[in-house]
Enzyme design. Structure first.
Site, PDB file in Angstrom:
ATOM      1  N   VAL A 186      63.189 100.918  63.750  1.00 46.46           N
ATOM      2  CA  VAL A 186      63.259 101.156  65.200  1.00 46.46           C
ATOM      3  C   VAL A 186      61.951 101.694  65.778  1.00 46.46           C
ATOM      4  O   VAL A 186      61.829 101.852  66.996  1.00 46.46           O
ATOM      5  CB  VAL A 186      64.433 102.096  65.568  1.00 46.46           C
ATOM      6  N   GLN A 193      62.466 103.438  60.095  1.00 43.34           N
ATOM      7  CA  GLN A 193      61.181 102.734  60.169  1.00 43.34           C
ATOM      8  C   GLN A 193      61.275 101.530  61.097  1.00 43.34           C
ATOM      9  O   GLN A 193      60.356 101.251  61.880  1.00 43.34           O
ATOM     10  CB  GLN A 193      60.761 102.270  58.768  1.00 43.34           C
ATOM     11  N   SER A 239      51.257  85.078  74.293  1.00 43.01           N
ATOM     12  CA  SER A 239      52.221  85.553  75.293  1.00 43.01           C
ATOM     13  C   SER A 239      53.385  84.588  75.465  1.00 43.01           C
ATOM     14  O   SER A 239      54.527  85.014  75.708  1.00 43.01           O
ATOM     15  CB  SER A 239      51.530  85.794  76.637  1.00 43.01           C
ATOM     16  N   ARG A 284      56.608  86.742  69.479  1.00 44.08           N
ATOM     17  CA  ARG A 284      55.325  87.456  69.390  1.00 44.08           C
ATOM     18  C   ARG A 284      55.477  88.766  68.622  1.00 44.08           C
ATOM     19  O   ARG A 284      54.656  89.088  67.752  1.00 44.08           O
ATOM     20  CB  ARG A 284      54.800  87.739  70.801  1.00 44.08           C
ATOM     21  N   ARG A 309      77.896 114.786  60.420  1.00 36.17           N
ATOM     22  CA  ARG A 309      76.912 113.806  59.952  1.00 36.17           C
ATOM     23  C   ARG A 309      75.548 114.428  59.648  1.00 36.17           C
ATOM     24  O   ARG A 309      74.715 113.790  59.006  1.00 36.17           O
ATOM     25  CB  ARG A 309      76.722 112.701  60.998  1.00 36.17           C
ATOM     26  N   ARG A 342      55.087  94.650  58.006  1.00 37.65           N
ATOM     27  CA  ARG A 342      56.172  94.985  57.092  1.00 37.65           C
ATOM     28  C   ARG A 342      56.316  94.035  55.902  1.00 37.65           C
ATOM     29  O   ARG A 342      57.043  94.341  54.958  1.00 37.65           O
ATOM     30  CB  ARG A 342      57.489  95.063  57.871  1.00 37.65           C
ATOM     31  N   HIS A 357      53.976  90.243  64.729  1.00 37.73           N
ATOM     32  CA  HIS A 357      53.382  91.562  64.504  1.00 37.73           C
ATOM     33  C   HIS A 357      54.186  92.344  63.461  1.00 37.73           C
ATOM     34  O   HIS A 357      53.612  92.984  62.563  1.00 37.73           O
ATOM     35  CB  HIS A 357      53.342  92.340  65.821  1.00 37.73           C
ATOM     36  N   HIS A 385      59.477  99.899  65.817  1.00 40.28           N
ATOM     37  CA  HIS A 385      58.974  98.688  66.482  1.00 40.28           C
ATOM     38  C   HIS A 385      59.670  98.609  67.837  1.00 40.28           C
ATOM     39  O   HIS A 385      60.805  98.137  67.956  1.00 40.28           O
ATOM     40  CB  HIS A 385      59.244  97.459  65.613  1.00 40.28           C
TER      41      HIS A 385
END
Length: 231
Positions: A78, A76, A55, A160, A142, A169, A164, A80
């Site tokens: 975003v 992909q 933390s 942190r 677009r 990735r 991850h 996260h």
């Protein structure tokens, strides 16, 4: 693809160590800052990383400028959600010239298919340009742009969440483009926070492959590659 570490928390490892030390100390923050030596910082970081008390890593943030990736990869990225994003808008940025695009290596290495891929990109741009010229708003034109279209994005993550992100990735089973981006991001943050990101990378670096039966089967080579990155 171009990845730049635009800025980060000044002395990120000191910030994290100070936060960790505060949790176990009765004295004030100013006194802790005065007493915190480089050896203390290393010791506290080693302790919290080994215990999994992550933390405090949220007190260090890192901001990246990323250019030349496809919309397929930004979609992909975003996913996260514990991060901040500012992306070039296809509503307000009109592609007067041919929009730049990312060509996957599996297509680029096959000339006949690469030519067909290029033909489709050219046709899409011509239709897009015709729509805009006819007065169709760019935000509607677009809709015809492909996932291959390049984009630019600024991303901020804390320490942190980055750990991850790298775990998922940097994995060989991640798609090639986002994996290349993640590995470059890891290379950049290792230079400014080497202890925090010492063991960062795919999950197989510090344990068995988390992909189970879906493993890439390259665990020895993967570990060696990331070991060399830290050297």
């Amino acid at each position: 693809m171009k990845v730049t570490l635009l800025q980060h928390t000044p002395d990120p490892e000191t910030a994290v160590a100070l936060a960790a030390r505060l949790c176990y100390s009765p004295v004030g923050i100013d006194e802790l800052r005065e007493k915190l030596s480089k050896s203390d910082i290393a010791a506290f970081l080693d302790k919290i990383m080994s215990l999994g008390h992550q933390s405090v890593l949220e007190h260090a943030s890192f901001t990246f400028g990323i250019e030349g990736i496809s919309r397929a990869t930004s979609h992909q990225l975003v996913r996260h959600r514990l991060a901040s994003y500012s992306q070039q808008s296809q509503r307000y940025v009109t592609h007067v010239e041919r929009f730049p695009a990312v060509v996957p290596p599996t297509i680029a290495e096959r000339p006949e298919l690469a030519a067909r891929f290029e033909e489709q990109l050219k046709a899409l741009h011509e239709t897009y340009a015709a729509l805009v010229a006819a007065g169709i708003p760019a935000e509607d034109a677009r809709y015809i742009l492909p996932n291959a279209a390049e984009t630019k994005i600024i991303v901020t993550m804390n320490g942190r969440e980055l750990l991850h992100f790298f775990e998922l990735r940097c994995c060989e089973r991640a798609q090639w483009e986002i994996r290349a981006m993640a590995v470059e991001m890891l290379r950049l943050v290792k230079a400014v926070a080497p202890t925090i990101f010492r063991d960062a990378g795919p999950g197989c670096l510090v344990g068995p492959c988390p992909e189970g039966t879906m493993t890439c089967g390259k665990i020895v080579a993967v570990r060696q590659r990331f070991k060399e990155m830290s050297a």
